[in-house]
Design a protein around this motif. Structure first.
Motif, mmCIF file in Angstrom:
data_model
loop_
_atom_site.group_PDB
_atom_site.id
_atom_site.type_symbol
_atom_site.label_atom_id
_atom_site.label_comp_id
_atom_site.label_asym_id
_atom_site.label_seq_id
_atom_site.Cartn_x
_atom_site.Cartn_y
_atom_site.Cartn_z
ATOM 1 N N SER A 113 60.658 33.995 -10.057
ATOM 2 C CA SER A 113 61.514 35.190 -10.136
ATOM 3 C C SER A 113 60.813 36.433 -9.572
ATOM 4 N N SER A 114 59.826 36.206 -8.711
ATOM 5 C CA SER A 114 59.051 37.323 -8.171
ATOM 6 C C SER A 114 59.237 37.453 -6.666
ATOM 7 N N ASP A 115 59.075 38.680 -6.168
ATOM 8 C CA ASP A 115 59.185 38.889 -4.730
ATOM 9 C C ASP A 115 57.822 39.098 -4.059
ATOM 10 N N SER A 116 56.752 39.075 -4.842
ATOM 11 C CA SER A 116 55.422 39.191 -4.248
ATOM 12 C C SER A 116 54.369 38.719 -5.243
ATOM 13 N N PHE A 117 53.266 38.257 -4.695
ATOM 14 C CA PHE A 117 52.160 37.829 -5.547
ATOM 15 C C PHE A 117 50.889 37.730 -4.720
ATOM 16 N N LYS A 118 49.750 37.786 -5.421
ATOM 17 C CA LYS A 118 48.437 37.604 -4.810
ATOM 18 C C LYS A 118 47.825 36.345 -5.402
ATOM 19 N N VAL A 119 47.056 35.649 -4.572
ATOM 20 C CA VAL A 119 46.401 34.412 -4.995
ATOM 21 C C VAL A 119 44.889 34.628 -4.976
ATOM 22 N N TYR A 120 44.233 34.153 -6.026
ATOM 23 C CA TYR A 120 42.787 34.260 -6.160
ATOM 24 C C TYR A 120 42.199 32.874 -6.368
ATOM 25 N N ILE A 126 42.407 35.437 -2.015
ATOM 26 C CA ILE A 126 42.465 34.579 -0.835
ATOM 27 C C ILE A 126 43.820 34.614 -0.141
ATOM 28 N N GLY A 127 44.813 35.277 -0.746
ATOM 29 C CA GLY A 127 46.107 35.349 -0.090
ATOM 30 C C GLY A 127 47.052 36.329 -0.750
ATOM 31 N N LYS A 128 47.962 36.874 0.075
ATOM 32 C CA LYS A 128 49.024 37.757 -0.401
ATOM 33 C C LYS A 128 50.339 37.248 0.167
ATOM 34 N N PHE A 129 51.360 37.238 -0.682
ATOM 35 C CA PHE A 129 52.663 36.764 -0.256
ATOM 36 C C PHE A 129 53.739 37.772 -0.639
ATOM 37 N N LYS A 130 54.580 38.094 0.297
ATOM 38 C CA LYS A 130 55.784 38.903 0.070
ATOM 39 C C LYS A 130 56.935 37.966 0.402
ATOM 40 N N VAL A 131 57.765 37.684 -0.596
ATOM 41 C CA VAL A 131 58.829 36.699 -0.400
ATOM 42 C C VAL A 131 60.203 37.314 -0.654
ATOM 43 N N ASN A 132 61.200 36.715 -0.064
ATOM 44 C CA ASN A 132 62.570 37.152 -0.237
ATOM 45 C C ASN A 132 63.037 36.755 -1.639
ATOM 46 N N LEU A 133 63.370 37.739 -2.467
ATOM 47 C CA LEU A 133 63.716 37.468 -3.869
ATOM 48 C C LEU A 133 64.973 36.618 -4.002
#
Length: 155
Positions: A113-120, A126-133
């Protein structure tokens, strides 16, 4: 090692489609596993594999998994996510303890249910994602991705 090899095989079937349009989740089905993938503009791919639909009701069956691929690197353990200002540590085993089961289910609820997140990985971003909600909600609407503890208990 068995889990990594199996996850790598599932990735080969799902990564190509998701890499086409960054920020849009794709879903697939491979031998009873639900596979969700999303790419970012840095050409990294995050894949979530859900094992609940396999019908396996034994403790030794393969668990759910999360893998981030970045070029030739594959991160599949020690992963944490920051989603909506909250930290989610992804357990590698969602059966053994109530805490790991709870952590997995909360992670899936948050990312679906998120439109963005960071991965560690081990505390390093190690990564950033901006996704279509709208795509995220639609893709995960019927997901069967509960912790292994929950699907074993309900078998």
């Amino acid at each position: 090692m068995k889990k990594v090899m199996f996850t790598a095989a599932l990735l080969s079937a799902s990564v190509g489609a998701s890499a086409a349009v960054p920020g849009f989740w794709t879903d697939g089905f491979a031998q009873g596993y639900e596979v969700y993938s999303v790419a970012n503009t840095a050409k990294q791919t995050l894949t979530i594999t859900c094992a609940a639909g396999t019908g396996a009701g034994i403790e030794s069956s393969i668990d759910n998994s999360v893998v981030l691929t970045s070029g030739t690197k594959m991160y599949d353990s020690g992963l944490s996510f920051v989603i909506d200002s909250d930290v989610y540590v992804v357990p590698t085993d969602t059966f053994t303890t109530d805490d790991d089961s709870w952590a997995w289910n909360n992670f899936i609820d948050a990312i679906s249910s998120s439109d963005s997140f960071k991965v560690y990985s081990n505390s390093n971003e190690i990564g950033k994602f901006k996704v279509n909600l709208k795509n995220t909600i639609k893709t995960f609407k019927h997901a069967n991705c509960v912790s292994k503890r929950d699907w074993i208990d309900n078998a």
